[in-house]
Design an enzyme around this catalytic site. Structure first.
Site, PDB file in Angstrom:
ATOM      1  N   HIS A 437      30.644 -21.442 -14.266  1.00  0.00           N
ATOM      2  CA  HIS A 437      29.935 -20.902 -15.427  1.00  0.00           C
ATOM      3  C   HIS A 437      28.657 -20.164 -15.049  1.00  0.00           C
ATOM      4  O   HIS A 437      28.034 -19.520 -15.891  1.00  0.00           O
ATOM      5  CB  HIS A 437      29.603 -22.024 -16.414  1.00  0.00           C
ATOM      6  CG  HIS A 437      29.616 -21.578 -17.848  1.00  0.00           C
ATOM      7  ND1 HIS A 437      29.353 -20.281 -18.234  1.00  0.00           N
ATOM      8  CD2 HIS A 437      29.852 -22.252 -19.000  1.00  0.00           C
ATOM      9  CE1 HIS A 437      29.423 -20.180 -19.541  1.00  0.00           C
ATOM     10  NE2 HIS A 437      29.732 -21.366 -20.041  1.00  0.00           N
ATOM     11  N   ARG A 438      28.238 -20.237 -13.798  1.00  0.00           N
ATOM     12  CA  ARG A 438      27.074 -19.465 -13.364  1.00  0.00           C
ATOM     13  C   ARG A 438      27.387 -17.981 -13.302  1.00  0.00           C
ATOM     14  O   ARG A 438      26.486 -17.144 -13.398  1.00  0.00           O
ATOM     15  CB  ARG A 438      26.603 -19.942 -11.983  1.00  0.00           C
ATOM     16  CG  ARG A 438      26.142 -21.392 -11.924  1.00  0.00           C
ATOM     17  CD  ARG A 438      25.860 -21.820 -10.508  1.00  0.00           C
ATOM     18  NE  ARG A 438      27.052 -21.722  -9.661  1.00  0.00           N
ATOM     19  CZ  ARG A 438      27.068 -22.004  -8.360  1.00  0.00           C
ATOM     20  NH1 ARG A 438      25.949 -22.380  -7.747  1.00  0.00           N
ATOM     21  NH2 ARG A 438      28.188 -21.900  -7.667  1.00  0.00           N
TER      22      ARG A 438
END
Length: 464
Positions: A437-438
């Site tokens: 999700h980064r």
């Protein structure tokens, strides 16, 4: 890897360190050094970036054997594969420090190479002092050397010493060097099968587990003998010693480290359902040409990734991410004692027929533990498929250093409502994608899965 070791190095090739053992300074003004003996260490190589120690699977050469540059000397088990280690020098294998089954740290000596016969005894003395001064882990994994003092050993002729070493190696039978995978050796022992009677089908003639099983199945000399051989196999599969503590294998240690490392990455999951009628029909049409479903899924995924490069990206330092220049599809494969992810490189550019042939080659090498590091460490996107076991859905853990992994379930007939309001039957397959999700966001994955759905439901581009 050569940069890591700061020495000339080839994949699956060890380096022999030159160690002058007797230097004499002349009395001339130039102060030249005269090398009287050339004894080199064969040390445990780093066969992958994550390898900290290696296990000796088998010695291809015995003490006293003459070696030429490029000869394979020993088979080493790294964290993911068994690899032949070669020599860069001519010489004589004077002394083996770490026996088969022993473990040694990367960079530590596992044998000594003498340049001439006159230096063999000196090399053996050096090996004895090396093994006695270090508490190598191999001591607990291999058969210890005989108790008598080294003097009688040094006085023995070269050939008897070599024969004695051969007789101690568990992979040797009748004085003949037999190369087999660790699981094949274990299975042969359980089935009471002599490895010397089996013809190996693995790389370079290595005996693998399926060779042992095939030989045991074909050995029908007496029904009693077959029953006696089958019973240990049944016990090995169904019976375990309850309450026992089993240490991790080298591969299990590597998997454990990777799984723990993956926990620090913030991930999320998105599921999607594909209709696979068209894909199933294409598969049935071209299956006879050697095409596998794995290759079709890898090709479809690669084509979708080409349109959504952020899904093929990776974040390694937490401060930036890389749009990978190649689309390399790693596919999880279960092997004896662990898990490995062979990589189909440039899957978007390679036709599905070549991908299928390459995939079969990679699986055979993986099960024989013969994959080279670049064949399992270069994936940019991972597929994990449990559909062949009837699993309809599951989540996969994101491998470190990649952006996403897709868990693929089985394709099953499903009652659905058609666009004209009727009830119909279609084959459907569920997938779940785990992503970093980064770098990757929900909308990114949704658009990628929509594209992949279009390719799977209209797969005409997969055969071009």
């Amino acid at each position: 890897m050569s940069q890591l070791l700061q020495t000339p190095f080839l994949h699956s090739t060890t380096v022999l360190r030159r160690t002058p053992t007797s230097l004499h300074r002349t009395s001339t003004p130039t102060n030249n050094l005269v090398v009287r003996a050339k004894i080199r260490e064969i040390f445990m190589p780093a066969l992958s970036s994550t390898m900290t120690e290696g296990k000796i699977v088998s010695w291809i050469k015995s003490e006293g054997d003459k070696l030429s540059k490029g000869d394979s000397v020993v088979v080493v088990e790294s964290d993911k594969a068994d690899m032949d280690v070669e020599t860069f020098y001519d010489g004589i294998l004077a002394a083996i420090v770490v026996e088969e089954g022993g473990v040694a740290a990367v960079g530590s000596p596992i044998a000594f190479l003498a340049e001439t016969e006159q230096e063999i005894e000196q090399a053996r003395s050096k090996a004895l002092s090396s093994s006695s001064s270090s508490s190598s882990p191999s001591a607990s994994h291999s058969t210890p050397p005989p108790a008598p003092s080294p003097a009688p050993v040094e006085s023995q002729p070269k050939k008897p010493v070599a024969a004695a070493v051969v007789s101690k190696h568990p992979a040797s039978e009748g004085g003949k060097r037999i190369v087999a995978s660790p699981y094949a050796k274990k299975l042969a022992k359980e089935l009471n099968v002599e490895l010397g009677q089996i013809v190996g089908t693995g790389p370079s003639g290595r005996i693998v587990a399926k060779d042992v099983e095939a030989f045991a199945a074909s050995d029908s000399s007496s029904s009693a003998g077959v029953a006696a051989a089958a019973e240990p196999a049944k016990t090995a599969v169904s019976g375990v010693e309850l309450g026992s503590v089993v240490p991790f294998t080298t591969m299990q240690n590597a998997v454990s480290r990777n799984m723990v490392e993956s926990l620090v990455v913030p991930t999320f999951r998105v599921g999607y359902t594909f209709t696979t009628d068209a894909l199933d029909a294409l598969y049935k049409k071209i299956k006879s040409k050697g095409v596998t479903m794995t290759a079709l899924l890898a090709k479809a995924t690669a084509l979708a990734l080409a349109k959504h490069p952020v899904i093929n990206s990776s974040c390694r330092d937490g401060n930036s991410f890389t749009y990978n220049s190649s689309i390399n599809i790693a596919v999880a494969v279960a092997i004896d004692g662990g898990l490995i992810t062979p990589v189909l490189q440039d899957a978007d550019k390679v036709d599905v027929y070549s991908l299928s042939r390459k995939w079969k080659e990679l699986v055979d090498k993986a099960r024989a533990k013969q994959l080279q590091p670049h064949e399992y460490t270069t994936g940019t996107f991972t597929l994990s498929n449990l559909g062949m076991f009837g699993v309809d859905r599951f989540d996969a853990i994101l491998p470190p250093g990649t952006g996403a992994i897709m868990a693929v379930g089985s394709s099953q007939p499903t009652v659905v409502a058609t666009k004209d309001g009727r009830i119909g039957l279609k084959n459907q397959m569920q997938v779940n994608v785990t992503a970093d999700h980064r770098v990757i966001y929900g909308s990114d994955l949704a658009l990628f899965l929509q594209t992949l759905s279009q390719i799977i439901e209209d797969p005409k581009d997969l055969t071009f």
